[in-house]
Design a protein around this motif. Sequence first.
Motif, mmCIF file in Angstrom:
data_model
loop_
_atom_site.group_PDB
_atom_site.id
_atom_site.type_symbol
_atom_site.label_atom_id
_atom_site.label_comp_id
_atom_site.label_asym_id
_atom_site.label_seq_id
_atom_site.Cartn_x
_atom_site.Cartn_y
_atom_site.Cartn_z
ATOM 1 N N HIS A 282 0.836 -1.209 0.000
ATOM 2 C CA HIS A 282 0.000 0.000 0.000
ATOM 3 C C HIS A 282 0.871 1.260 0.000
ATOM 4 C CE1 HIS A 282 -3.725 2.245 0.918
ATOM 5 N NE2 HIS A 282 -2.920 3.045 1.594
ATOM 6 N N ALA A 283 1.890 1.271 0.831
ATOM 7 C CA ALA A 283 2.756 2.448 0.927
ATOM 8 C C ALA A 283 3.536 2.663 -0.369
ATOM 9 C CB ALA A 283 3.717 2.294 2.104
ATOM 10 N N GLN A 286 1.245 4.118 -3.081
ATOM 11 C CA GLN A 286 1.054 5.549 -2.860
ATOM 12 C C GLN A 286 2.274 6.356 -3.312
ATOM 13 O OE1 GLN A 286 -0.113 5.565 1.402
ATOM 14 N NE2 GLN A 286 -1.952 6.601 0.674
ATOM 15 N N THR A 287 3.455 5.846 -2.991
ATOM 16 C CA THR A 287 4.680 6.543 -3.377
ATOM 17 C C THR A 287 4.819 6.614 -4.889
ATOM 18 O OG1 THR A 287 5.800 5.831 -1.355
ATOM 19 C CG2 THR A 287 7.199 6.550 -3.179
ATOM 20 N N THR A 290 2.507 9.120 -6.427
ATOM 21 C CA THR A 290 3.019 10.475 -6.215
ATOM 22 C C THR A 290 4.142 10.792 -7.190
ATOM 23 O OG1 THR A 290 2.429 10.389 -3.871
ATOM 24 C CG2 THR A 290 4.052 12.040 -4.534
ATOM 25 N N SER A 296 -5.009 11.580 -5.658
ATOM 26 C CA SER A 296 -5.960 10.696 -4.985
ATOM 27 C C SER A 296 -5.448 9.270 -4.923
ATOM 28 C CB SER A 296 -7.319 10.718 -5.697
ATOM 29 O OG SER A 296 -7.821 12.029 -5.761
ATOM 30 N N ALA A 297 -4.238 9.116 -4.377
ATOM 31 C CA ALA A 297 -3.628 7.796 -4.307
ATOM 32 C C ALA A 297 -4.503 6.808 -3.557
ATOM 33 C CB ALA A 297 -2.264 7.896 -3.624
ATOM 34 N N ASP A 298 -5.061 7.183 -2.419
ATOM 35 C CA ASP A 298 -5.865 6.259 -1.643
ATOM 36 C C ASP A 298 -7.107 5.839 -2.403
ATOM 37 O OD1 ASP A 298 -4.450 5.835 0.786
ATOM 38 O OD2 ASP A 298 -4.872 7.893 1.342
ATOM 39 N N ILE A 301 -6.165 3.247 -4.984
ATOM 40 C CA ILE A 301 -5.837 1.949 -4.419
ATOM 41 C C ILE A 301 -7.089 1.235 -3.931
ATOM 42 C CG2 ILE A 301 -4.549 0.788 -2.574
ATOM 43 C CD1 ILE A 301 -2.608 3.146 -2.686
#
Length: 313
Positions: A282-283, A286-287, A290, A296-298, A301
């Motif tokens: 998940h992290a 998101q990275t 970016t 709106s990464a979350d 996902i």
Amino acid sequence: MELRDIEIFLTVAEELHFGRTAERLHVSPARITQAIKQQERVLGVALFERTSRQVSLTPAGRQLRDDLLPGYRQIQEAIARAAALGRGITGTLRVGFSAAWCGNLIIKAADAFKDRHPDCDIQIQELPLNDGFALLRGRQLDLQLTELPADEPDITTGPTIFSLPRALVVPAGHPFAARPSISLEDLAHVQLITITGPPQYWLDFHLPSHTPAGKPIPRGPATIAWQEVLSLVSAGKGVCPTSALAADYYSRSDLAFVPFHDAPPFDYALLWPATGQTPKVHAFVQTLLTVAGKRSADAAISRPTSASSQQRT
């Protein structure tokens, strides 16, 4: 100023738009306006010049932004490192990629991820051309960036990262090489080099047996390696669809990359095992979003679908 007030100020300073700032911070535009007015009252100076058309920083606002930003980033990084330890973002994350341009983006994302999560190592690996899911299924990879379409029940398709126009790689002396563009119907007049191994639905999308009008597309030799594809094309054994970006990575005097004017693009998405959305995955997603300039990464996902796909196309 409270940390939240600093966050609001720096976000407005970046966006230069109160509405976008409110959307990004998940608050009302009135809350943003109120916070900025309160900051200006406390400091006794205007931080932004506001008109009906635009928002801009005043000299005092620019100075405050430049002074606050380094310290705010340090605070964010410290919080992220502490949270990472609590969420288990340590150990090793294994990431695969199918094409060189995917690999470049993965490397940039890995560098950014390592800055935020120094206790987590990143291993990066290129995927085999003929079986893009074996390493993911064998849990030798945690996630990968590859081409769509994808329709594998045990693999999740995450957000699409980018789309690229489609081209046809042909011998440099081929009649198509002199054209500014070609049509999918032109494939009826060439031999198509194919790939052994990928699922049939993937082959039907990338290496179709018929043109959109229903004309058969002759088949050339099959292979399992991208460099062999290029060698076969150079030898006049056939042609092969690829991303238009391939011309920047595999330019050779004996090859030409001719764009299609009517073909769908190549979509590249992140994939991971259906049961493998760990905090590390998940992290990293998101990275990467970016780094790729996605918003709106979350949200991206949280709307995955079942998936699959691979290759150097």
